[in-house]
Design a protein around this motif. Structure first.
Motif, PDB file in Angstrom:
ATOM      1  N   MET A  85       0.833  -1.205   0.000  1.00 19.29           N
ATOM      2  CA  MET A  85       0.000   0.000   0.000  1.00 19.29           C
ATOM      3  C   MET A  85       0.869   1.258   0.000  1.00 19.29           C
ATOM      4  O   MET A  85       0.662   2.179  -0.801  1.00 19.29           O
ATOM      5  CB  MET A  85      -0.923  -0.015   1.220  1.00 19.29           C
ATOM      6  N   GLN A  86       1.889   1.300   0.877  1.00 16.66           N
ATOM      7  CA  GLN A  86       2.765   2.468   0.938  1.00 16.66           C
ATOM      8  C   GLN A  86       3.646   2.588  -0.305  1.00 16.66           C
ATOM      9  O   GLN A  86       3.934   3.695  -0.754  1.00 16.66           O
ATOM     10  CB  GLN A  86       3.640   2.398   2.194  1.00 16.66           C
ATOM     11  N   PHE A  87       4.087   1.456  -0.842  1.00 13.03           N
ATOM     12  CA  PHE A  87       4.919   1.473  -2.043  1.00 13.03           C
ATOM     13  C   PHE A  87       4.228   2.248  -3.167  1.00 13.03           C
ATOM     14  O   PHE A  87       4.808   3.155  -3.781  1.00 13.03           O
ATOM     15  CB  PHE A  87       5.227   0.044  -2.481  1.00 13.03           C
ATOM     16  N   PHE A  88       2.979   1.895  -3.446  1.00 14.22           N
ATOM     17  CA  PHE A  88       2.254   2.538  -4.545  1.00 14.22           C
ATOM     18  C   PHE A  88       1.682   3.890  -4.148  1.00 14.22           C
ATOM     19  O   PHE A  88       1.737   4.852  -4.926  1.00 14.22           O
ATOM     20  CB  PHE A  88       1.132   1.614  -5.044  1.00 14.22           C
ATOM     21  N   PHE A  89       1.139   3.982  -2.920  1.00 16.76           N
ATOM     22  CA  PHE A  89       0.499   5.232  -2.524  1.00 16.76           C
ATOM     23  C   PHE A  89       1.506   6.369  -2.414  1.00 16.76           C
ATOM     24  O   PHE A  89       1.241   7.496  -2.844  1.00 16.76           O
ATOM     25  CB  PHE A  89      -0.251   5.052  -1.204  1.00 16.76           C
ATOM     26  N   MET A  90       2.682   6.090  -1.850  1.00 19.06           N
ATOM     27  CA  MET A  90       3.680   7.154  -1.703  1.00 19.06           C
ATOM     28  C   MET A  90       4.341   7.512  -3.039  1.00 19.06           C
ATOM     29  O   MET A  90       4.782   8.638  -3.223  1.00 19.06           O
ATOM     30  CB  MET A  90       4.715   6.783  -0.653  1.00 19.06           C
ATOM     31  N   LEU A  91       4.380   6.559  -3.978  1.00 21.57           N
ATOM     32  CA  LEU A  91       4.800   6.917  -5.340  1.00 21.57           C
ATOM     33  C   LEU A  91       3.796   7.890  -5.942  1.00 21.57           C
ATOM     34  O   LEU A  91       4.163   8.881  -6.586  1.00 21.57           O
ATOM     35  CB  LEU A  91       4.911   5.664  -6.203  1.00 21.57           C
ATOM     36  N   GLY A  92       2.503   7.587  -5.771  1.00 22.25           N
ATOM     37  CA  GLY A  92       1.459   8.493  -6.249  1.00 22.25           C
ATOM     38  C   GLY A  92       1.525   9.839  -5.575  1.00 22.25           C
ATOM     39  O   GLY A  92       1.347  10.887  -6.207  1.00 22.25           O
ATOM     40  N   LEU A  93       1.822   9.842  -4.282  1.00 23.19           N
ATOM     41  CA  LEU A  93       1.962  11.092  -3.520  1.00 23.19           C
ATOM     42  C   LEU A  93       3.136  11.914  -4.040  1.00 23.19           C
ATOM     43  O   LEU A  93       3.052  13.144  -4.152  1.00 23.19           O
ATOM     44  CB  LEU A  93       2.153  10.756  -2.045  1.00 23.19           C
ATOM     45  N   ALA A  94       4.237  11.249  -4.391  1.00 31.15           N
ATOM     46  CA  ALA A  94       5.426  11.949  -4.891  1.00 31.15           C
ATOM     47  C   ALA A  94       5.159  12.620  -6.227  1.00 31.15           C
ATOM     48  O   ALA A  94       5.668  13.708  -6.508  1.00 31.15           O
ATOM     49  CB  ALA A  94       6.589  10.970  -5.025  1.00 31.15           C
ATOM     50  N   TYR A  95       4.332  12.000  -7.078  1.00 24.92           N
ATOM     51  CA  TYR A  95       4.079  12.524  -8.422  1.00 24.92           C
ATOM     52  C   TYR A  95       2.906  13.505  -8.493  1.00 24.92           C
ATOM     53  O   TYR A  95       2.758  14.211  -9.487  1.00 24.92           O
ATOM     54  CB  TYR A  95       3.805  11.377  -9.389  1.00 24.92           C
ATOM     55  N   THR A  96       2.049  13.528  -7.457  1.00 22.19           N
ATOM     56  CA  THR A  96       0.880  14.421  -7.493  1.00 22.19           C
ATOM     57  C   THR A  96       0.940  15.385  -6.306  1.00 22.19           C
ATOM     58  O   THR A  96       1.835  16.198  -6.215  1.00 22.19           O
ATOM     59  CB  THR A  96      -0.427  13.601  -7.488  1.00 22.19           C
ATOM     60  N   SER A  97      -0.037  15.301  -5.427  1.00 26.54           N
ATOM     61  CA  SER A  97      -0.071  16.152  -4.227  1.00 26.54           C
ATOM     62  C   SER A  97      -0.862  15.442  -3.142  1.00 26.54           C
ATOM     63  O   SER A  97      -1.538  14.439  -3.406  1.00 26.54           O
ATOM     64  CB  SER A  97      -0.728  17.504  -4.540  1.00 26.54           C
ATOM     65  N   ALA A  98      -0.787  15.975  -1.930  1.00 36.97           N
ATOM     66  CA  ALA A  98      -1.532  15.386  -0.815  1.00 36.97           C
ATOM     67  C   ALA A  98      -3.034  15.488  -1.051  1.00 36.97           C
ATOM     68  O   ALA A  98      -3.798  14.604  -0.657  1.00 36.97           O
ATOM     69  CB  ALA A  98      -1.149  16.081   0.493  1.00 36.97           C
ATOM     70  N   THR A 298       1.232  24.735  -0.263  1.00 40.12           N
ATOM     71  CA  THR A 298       1.287  24.044  -1.549  1.00 40.12           C
ATOM     72  C   THR A 298       0.162  24.560  -2.440  1.00 40.12           C
ATOM     73  O   THR A 298      -0.958  24.768  -1.962  1.00 40.12           O
ATOM     74  CB  THR A 298       1.132  22.521  -1.341  1.00 40.12           C
ATOM     75  N   PRO A 299       0.404  24.778  -3.746  1.00 39.98           N
ATOM     76  CA  PRO A 299      -0.636  25.339  -4.620  1.00 39.98           C
ATOM     77  C   PRO A 299      -1.802  24.389  -4.852  1.00 39.98           C
ATOM     78  O   PRO A 299      -1.641  23.160  -4.826  1.00 39.98           O
ATOM     79  CB  PRO A 299       0.111  25.598  -5.929  1.00 39.98           C
TER      80      PRO A 299
END
Length: 360
Positions: A85-98, A298-299
């Protein structure tokens, strides 16, 4: 009685507020170039360290024996709800925003409901009712909101002068591709979280010790995250943290985002079920957006706001259907309960009368 009724709700609300703030802080740390699975491994290790004494002192007298099967179940729990869950979710977080990642987490009830149908944990016959129709409609609206978030970013709607670093990032040619990839990763991470919630519902029955269970999950998840961290870089310096902000984020994420939130969520699932517990996930979106925008500056983008509103609207259509379903179930339960109670009283009276005839 009211405290007992509302305590699971308050527990999951507090957990989700904490998770929203953690997502915003972790996003800031990831922007600094930290390996996201190193954060995950440290975060889970801190969670295990915090929970181990609680598990020992509070549950040692009522803790069931840990069989090999239960150890395997906790390994799977760590895989679904922690490492993958963290592997994919934090990759998504890195590429997008909170905010965007929080919006995908808001789809958790819809994804959990869809998976429960696939796994036959929910009856397909219930879909023919009005409540079932609303649940399906809410799920489809949630998915529409997610698609809008994915394919439309839109203009920046916050004041550009307050976010000078955002202007630099917007000039990246790969930004759009990263955004689409980040949305895909966030969707996969949310799906793993849904699977964990459904799996946790059965694990809670087999092993009802929330502190010990979460501690074991954290231990397994920490080792799994450490192995997954090798996919990106295999340098020892990745594990040496000298930035005070990153150290604070890891400690905060371990205590609030992992230990406290997982215990609270597991306990709430045990009390109210996985699907109902997942319906409070939009609180993560609200908390992450406010924390991200007001504190971390953050914008915000138009697509993120519209997509989030659509996703949350779909969620509450789903909740409307769920509420109707619960009301319908409540009208059926009292007669059954009363009948069972009468049968029990009759059986007790018969036993007493039979007992009085036995010779002394």
């Amino acid at each position: 009685m009211s405290v007992e009724k509302w305590s699971p709700v308050m527990s999951i609300v507090v957990a989700n507020v904490g998770m929203g703030s953690v997502n915003a802080l972790v996003k800031k740390a990831l922007d600094g170039g930290v390996n996201h699975m190193v954060i995950g491994a440290y975060r889970l290790a801190i969670s295990a360290f915090i929970l181990a004494p609680l598990a020992y002192f509070l549950e040692r007298k009522r803790r069931p024996t840990l069989s090999f099967r239960l150890m395997v179940d906790h390994f799977i729990s760590g895989l679904l709800g922690a490492s993958l869950m963290q592997f994919f979710f934090m990759l998504g977080l890195a590429y997008t925003s909170a905010t965007v990642s929080g919006a995908f987490i808001s789809m958790l009830p819809a994804i959990t409901f869809a998976l429960s149908l696939i796994l036959r944990m929910e009856s397909v016959q219930d879909l023919k009712t009005k409540a079932g129709t609303l649940k399906v409609l809410g799920t489809l609206i949630c998915i529409s909101g997610a698609l809008f978030l994915t394919f439309y970013k839109g203009p920046q709607i916050s004041h550009p002068h307050s976010h000078p670093e955002a202007l630099h990032h917007n000039n990246n040619k790969d930004k759009t591709n990263n955004w689409l990839l980040g949305c895909l990763y966030a969707t996969i991470g949310t799906t793993f979280l849904s699977l964990w919630m459904l799996f946790q519902g059965t694990l809670n029955i087999k092993y009802p010790c929330k502190y010990t269970s979460t501690c074991l999950m954290s231990v397994f998840g920490s080792f799994q995250c450490a192995l997954l961290s090798l996919y990106k870089r295999r340098e020892v310096k990745d594990w040496v943290m000298d930035d005070r902000f990153v150290i604070f984020v890891i400690i905060y994420a371990g205590i609030v985002g992992q230990a406290m939130s997982t215990v609270a969520t597991s306990w709430s699932i045990k009390k109210v079920g996985a699907v109902f517990a997942s319906t409070f996930s939009p609180i993560i979106l609200i908390s992450a957006t406010l924390f991200d925008f007001l504190i971390l500056h953050t914008p915000l983008y138009l697509g993120s706001v519209i997509g989030s509103v659509v996703a949350v609207t779909g969620l509450y259509v789903f909740l409307w259907g769920k509420n109707k379903e619960m009301k319908a179930a409540a009208t059926l339960c009292p007669p059954i309960q009363n009948e069972d109670k009468n049968d029990k009283n009759n059986n007790n009276s018969n036993n007493k009368s039979n007992g009085s005839r036995l010779p002394v």
